[in-house]
Motif scaffolding. Structure first.
Motif, mmCIF file in Angstrom:
data_model
loop_
_atom_site.group_PDB
_atom_site.id
_atom_site.type_symbol
_atom_site.label_atom_id
_atom_site.label_comp_id
_atom_site.label_asym_id
_atom_site.label_seq_id
_atom_site.Cartn_x
_atom_site.Cartn_y
_atom_site.Cartn_z
ATOM 1 N N MET A 160 43.938 37.930 36.634
ATOM 2 C CA MET A 160 44.919 39.012 36.483
ATOM 3 C C MET A 160 45.729 39.187 37.763
ATOM 4 O O MET A 160 46.941 39.419 37.712
ATOM 5 C CB MET A 160 44.211 40.314 36.107
ATOM 6 C CG MET A 160 43.676 40.337 34.687
ATOM 7 S SD MET A 160 42.969 41.972 34.258
ATOM 8 C CE MET A 160 42.494 41.685 32.547
ATOM 9 N N LEU A 161 45.061 39.065 38.925
ATOM 10 C CA LEU A 161 45.796 39.177 40.188
ATOM 11 C C LEU A 161 46.753 38.001 40.360
ATOM 12 O O LEU A 161 47.905 38.183 40.772
ATOM 13 C CB LEU A 161 44.828 39.263 41.372
ATOM 14 C CG LEU A 161 44.410 40.681 41.790
ATOM 15 C CD1 LEU A 161 43.574 41.358 40.699
ATOM 16 C CD2 LEU A 161 43.654 40.690 43.112
ATOM 17 N N GLU A 162 46.275 36.792 40.004
ATOM 18 C CA GLU A 162 47.138 35.602 40.138
ATOM 19 C C GLU A 162 48.362 35.722 39.237
ATOM 20 O O GLU A 162 49.485 35.423 39.655
ATOM 21 C CB GLU A 162 46.340 34.334 39.789
ATOM 22 C CG GLU A 162 45.401 33.892 40.904
ATOM 23 C CD GLU A 162 44.337 32.904 40.423
ATOM 24 O OE1 GLU A 162 44.541 32.290 39.344
ATOM 25 O OE2 GLU A 162 43.307 32.769 41.120
ATOM 26 N N ILE A 166 49.690 38.634 43.097
ATOM 27 C CA ILE A 166 49.243 39.452 44.238
ATOM 28 C C ILE A 166 47.912 38.963 44.798
ATOM 29 O O ILE A 166 47.086 38.406 44.093
ATOM 30 C CB ILE A 166 49.132 40.947 43.866
ATOM 31 C CG1 ILE A 166 48.265 41.140 42.618
ATOM 32 C CG2 ILE A 166 50.485 41.568 43.682
ATOM 33 C CD1 ILE A 166 48.106 42.573 42.207
ATOM 34 N N GLN A 167 47.758 39.194 46.090
ATOM 35 C CA GLN A 167 46.512 38.899 46.803
ATOM 36 C C GLN A 167 45.612 40.135 46.755
ATOM 37 O O GLN A 167 46.093 41.257 46.547
ATOM 38 C CB GLN A 167 46.820 38.560 48.271
ATOM 39 C CG GLN A 167 47.626 37.288 48.457
ATOM 40 C CD GLN A 167 46.853 36.065 47.999
ATOM 41 O OE1 GLN A 167 45.668 35.916 48.289
ATOM 42 N NE2 GLN A 167 47.526 35.180 47.252
ATOM 43 N N LYS A 186 48.169 47.499 27.809
ATOM 44 C CA LYS A 186 46.781 47.411 27.351
ATOM 45 C C LYS A 186 45.745 47.550 28.462
ATOM 46 O O LYS A 186 44.578 47.827 28.183
ATOM 47 C CB LYS A 186 46.561 46.068 26.643
ATOM 48 C CG LYS A 186 47.329 45.931 25.340
ATOM 49 C CD LYS A 186 47.137 44.562 24.720
ATOM 50 C CE LYS A 186 47.954 44.454 23.426
ATOM 51 N NZ LYS A 186 48.007 43.080 22.925
ATOM 52 N N VAL A 187 46.131 47.300 29.686
ATOM 53 C CA VAL A 187 45.171 47.245 30.803
ATOM 54 C C VAL A 187 45.635 48.169 31.923
ATOM 55 O O VAL A 187 46.812 48.160 32.284
ATOM 56 C CB VAL A 187 45.065 45.800 31.360
ATOM 57 C CG1 VAL A 187 44.113 45.740 32.544
ATOM 58 C CG2 VAL A 187 44.632 44.839 30.269
ATOM 59 N N LYS A 188 44.720 48.970 32.444
ATOM 60 C CA LYS A 188 45.034 49.767 33.635
ATOM 61 C C LYS A 188 44.724 48.933 34.877
ATOM 62 O O LYS A 188 43.805 48.106 34.882
ATOM 63 C CB LYS A 188 44.193 51.049 33.668
ATOM 64 C CG LYS A 188 44.536 52.038 32.561
ATOM 65 C CD LYS A 188 45.928 52.625 32.730
ATOM 66 C CE LYS A 188 46.193 53.724 31.695
ATOM 67 N NZ LYS A 188 47.572 54.236 31.790
ATOM 68 N N GLY A 189 45.459 49.183 35.925
ATOM 69 C CA GLY A 189 45.285 48.387 37.132
ATOM 70 C C GLY A 189 43.958 48.626 37.821
ATOM 71 O O GLY A 189 43.368 47.711 38.395
ATOM 72 N N ALA A 261 41.857 45.897 35.684
ATOM 73 C CA ALA A 261 41.897 44.635 36.437
ATOM 74 C C ALA A 261 41.011 44.680 37.671
ATOM 75 O O ALA A 261 40.528 43.659 38.139
ATOM 76 C CB ALA A 261 43.335 44.326 36.843
ATOM 77 N N ILE A 262 40.826 45.886 38.214
ATOM 78 C CA ILE A 262 40.004 46.083 39.419
ATOM 79 C C ILE A 262 39.100 47.282 39.161
ATOM 80 O O ILE A 262 39.570 48.330 38.707
ATOM 81 C CB ILE A 262 40.869 46.367 40.672
ATOM 82 C CG1 ILE A 262 41.879 45.244 40.918
ATOM 83 C CG2 ILE A 262 40.002 46.566 41.911
ATOM 84 C CD1 ILE A 262 42.870 45.533 42.062
#
Length: 420
Positions: A160-162, A166-167, A186-189, A261-262
């Protein structure tokens, strides 16, 4: 701190009103008896554990107890919310446990609630993580035996980061920007837990501050912490934060089910994350807050204490020595066979194959480099006061300076009670 199975339970959902709680009659239904000593001497001991979320943990604790020959050991495995308040309420009654797991807190020592275990620990003191020894020591005496160390990190989906280009974020501001880029329909960060309590101490440490200093004075009220609270308020109101997840931060399901994602979580859940996500999993410390800060890993954990007011103090100490000092095989089993925890015994941690490579080894490295341990003077009432700061600043938009001033008054009152 390992996960509880009840989704409403916050690992730091804290004791607020033991005095108002019913006596331990409410606890009778909480446990199961199945930890009977083999050819026990007739002494009966009761131990309290919170319900860990990892499968097999309850059976393991009862298996160890059953193997002990010196006494009949009954385990109360306390499910549901507020283990702390149930424990503290029971300690006020004649139904109190002989031994119990908790975190090192000085009010338990000052009130004469927990027994001095220096004689048990001293012979193996050098084989413990010295930060764990320090966090259990008052006036040269050691209270409690650490069972597991529980570092907490951000876990993230590499793919998801790629995809978002973002790093892994290095600062809290970057984390806020990452959460924005990672959020879709659909996805929260980002997920910080349902009540945000789990990130209070990491935020303080990452701002270059501490809960208390070595003189037991307030150390959290800094410009960096104020800045961090303001940034968290922006994250909270951004629409990029997962709120009201089906399970709290200690459970890996938010990330595993693709809800975010995190996610903030603990090393205990690493096997479950890896099972679900395979190599698409990274970890990072809480990113630095302000120029004075640096990345931080909060180390929770659980320790075994002997109730000094028990009628069976000596028998309880014997059991603690047998299990948590002498039985290294059980200690390693408890730390590594269910979730992943870092064994507080250096010799066990160094020989543990499961921690030697891959993501677990990275977790150990972050723990060693950035780890912060609870201070024994940081009590339940102080923890509650900082939770109020988060509730009023981050959730409700209150002024961080004003809220920290209110917190200072409460913490100072506690410190005066404890240290004069």
């Amino acid at each position: 701190m390992s996960a509880m199975s009840n989704s409403n339970w916050s690992r730091r959902s804290l004791f607020r009103a033991a005095a108002g709680m019913a006596a331990a009659g409410t606890l009778a239904a909480c446990g199961g008896n199945n930890g009977r000593g083999g050819s026990g001497s007739g002494t009966g001991l009761t131990q309290y554990f919170h319900a860990y979320g990892e499968a097999g943990t309850e059976q393991a604790i009862k298996k160890y107890a059953k193997a002990y020959q010196g006494a009949d050991v009954t385990t109360q495995w306390i499910t549901g919310s507020n283990f702390e308040s149930k424990l503290f309420a029971s300690l006020l009654t004649d139904q109190a446990p002989d031994l119990f797991e908790f975190h090192p807190q000085i009010q338990l020592i000052k009130s004469g609630q927990v027994a001095d275990l220096t004689d048990l620990v001293t012979p193996v003191k050098d084989d413990f993580n010295q930060a764990d020894i320090a966090s259990h020591t008052v006036d040269g005496k050691i209270y409690g035996v650490r069972m597991i160390d529980d570092p907490q990190f951000f876990f993230y989906r590499k793919s998801m980061l790629e995809k978002a280009g973002i790093q892994p974020p290095q600062t809290l501001e970057e984390l806020m920007e990452a959460a924005d880029k990672l959020t879709t329909s659909k996805v929260k960060g980002l997920f910080l837990g349902n009540d945000l309590h789990a990130v209070i101490q990491p935020l303080i440490y990452a701002a270059g501050a501490d809960t208390l200093n070595d003189k037991n004075e307030i150390a959290y009220h800094t410009d960096g912490v104020v800045q961090g609270l303001k940034t968290l308020r922006k994250i909270f109101t951004s629409g990029n934060l997962l709120l009201d997840a089906p399970a709290d931060f200690w459970d890996p399901s938010a990330l595993n089910q693709g809800l975010c994602a995190i996610q903030w979580c603990g090393m205990w859940a690493m096997p479950q994350f890896q099972q679900a996500l395979g190599d698409d999993l990274g970890i990072m410390p809480f990113p630095k807050v302000s120029d004075a800060g640096k990345p931080a890993v909060y180390n929770g954990g659980w320790s075994m204490f002997v109730n000094a007011k028990s009628k069976n103090v000596d028998a309880a100490k014997e059991y603690v020595k047998w299990l948590w000092i002498d039985q290294k095989q059980y200690q390693e089993d408890w730390a590594l066979s269910y979730g992943f925890h870092i064994p507080p015994r250096t010799s066990i941690a160094q020989s543990a194959e499961k921690l030697k490579s891959g993501l677990p080894a990275e977790g150990v490295r972050l723990f060693n480099e950035f780890g912060h341990f609870d201070r024994i003077g940081w009590t339940q009432a102080m923890i509650t006061a900082t939770e109020d700061v988060f509730a009023n600043c981050v959730r409700k938009g209150g002024d961080p300076e004003a809220e920290l001033d209110k917190c200072d008054a409460k913490v100072d009152a506690e410190l005066k009670k404890l240290f004069g």
